[in-house]
Enzyme design. Structure first.
Site, PDB file in Angstrom:
ATOM      1  N   LYS A 105      41.164  40.528  36.123  1.00 18.09           N
ATOM      2  CA  LYS A 105      41.896  40.982  37.301  1.00 18.09           C
ATOM      3  C   LYS A 105      42.932  42.048  36.944  1.00 18.09           C
ATOM      4  CE  LYS A 105      39.944  38.514  40.546  1.00 18.09           C
ATOM      5  NZ  LYS A 105      39.266  39.153  41.698  1.00 18.09           N
ATOM      6  N   TYR A 151      39.925  35.220  33.275  1.00 17.19           N
ATOM      7  CA  TYR A 151      40.134  35.575  34.682  1.00 17.19           C
ATOM      8  C   TYR A 151      41.295  36.551  34.822  1.00 17.19           C
ATOM      9  CZ  TYR A 151      41.307  34.886  39.627  1.00 17.19           C
ATOM     10  OH  TYR A 151      41.593  35.075  40.956  1.00 17.19           O
ATOM     11  N   ASN A 161      36.019  41.561  47.569  1.00 10.64           N
ATOM     12  CA  ASN A 161      36.734  40.310  47.302  1.00 10.64           C
ATOM     13  C   ASN A 161      35.928  39.407  46.367  1.00 10.64           C
ATOM     14  OD1 ASN A 161      38.888  38.336  47.790  1.00 10.64           O
ATOM     15  ND2 ASN A 161      37.344  37.217  48.955  1.00 10.64           N
ATOM     16  N   ASP A 176      23.291  40.394  45.251  1.00 10.74           N
ATOM     17  CA  ASP A 176      23.834  39.737  44.057  1.00 10.74           C
ATOM     18  C   ASP A 176      24.061  40.819  43.004  1.00 10.74           C
ATOM     19  OD1 ASP A 176      24.470  38.250  41.836  1.00 10.74           O
ATOM     20  OD2 ASP A 176      22.978  36.693  42.221  1.00 10.74           O
TER      21      ASP A 176
END
Length: 245
Positions: free
Chosen positions: A163, A159, A92, A63
């Site tokens: 990214k 988000y 990923n 984690d």
């Protein structure tokens, strides 16, 4: 004919359908695969699927969002301890978070999203690169997102920002380490869908349409990690039928 990745060791970090499809695809092409992430049940299921098909697979619980650099160091060390030095790493990590306009994003949501999608991948890549530098090079693929460039879904500012930053980080790292035999790229999938129970796939204009299937994304990752893509460095490959149309 030998498989594309015979004798190679691949680390797949992160959960979900894309990670599982990637892990299975690498194993089918001859790689020994280590899957890693926080969801141990998900990891064990993937390993069982790999072994059921006759492949080599192992799981490492890590984690990194919660435990930071120590977890990344341990993940890389334990992964390499399973089958030998890593040749491939597919990072990923994806946490989309709730849909909120930019001015309404909760500070905790912002921090958590960047910690998972950006800082977590940076820490993972940091220690993968260190390992590969010691063992003659390798290939790394990170999962970014098409929203980083097209912003088609309002409400996912944190988000998209995480990214976009990851895509830039990937390009920077690619330029810094290609001279040491480490080739780094990113993929930017659109909405990933799975076939319906009848085997059909949504059209681009339908809900869930426009994106690639997990298996199609996995095929792209495998190509980027193969010798056939040896000339591809620092690229962010967008997988989005709607954008390509």
């Amino acid at each position: 004919m030998p498989a594309r990745f015979d004798g190679k060791v691949a680390l797949v970090w992160g959960g979900g359908v894309i990670s599982r499809a990637g892990a299975l695809a690498f194993a089918r092409q001859g790689a020994s695969v280590v899957v890693a992430g926080a969801d141990t049940e998900d990891l064990e299921t993937t390993v069982k699927l790999i072994r059921h098909e006759g492949g080599e697979g192992a799981a490492v619980a890590a984690d990194i969002t919660q435990d930071g650099s120590a977890a990344a160091v341990r993940m890389v060390a334990e992964a390499a301890g399973q089958y030998g030095p890593l040749d491939i790493a597919f990072n990923n990590a994806t946490l989309s978070g709730p849909s909120q306009p930019v001015a309404e994003i909760c500070e905790n949501v912002w921090a958590e999203t960047l910690a998972h999608n950006l800082t977590g991948v940076w820490l993972t890549m940091k220690h993968e690169i260190a390992h590969m530098r010691q063992h003659g090079g390798g290939v790394i693929v990170n999962t970014a997102c098409n929203l980083a460039s097209n912003g088609l879904l309002p409400g996912l500012g944190a988000y998209a920002a995480s990214k976009a930053a990851l895509a830039t980080l990937t390009r920077t790292a690619a330029g810094e380490y290609i001279g040491e035999g480490i080739r780094i790229n990113a993929i930017s999938p659109g909405p990933t869908h799975e076939p319906a129970p009848d085997g059909s796939v949504p059209e681009p204009h339908e809900p869930g349409g426009g994106g690639a299937s997990p298996e199609e994304v996995a095929d792209t990752v495998l190509w980027l990690c193969s010798e056939a893509a040896g000339f591809v460095v620092g690229h962010d490959l967008v997988l989005d039928k709607q954008r390509a149309a």
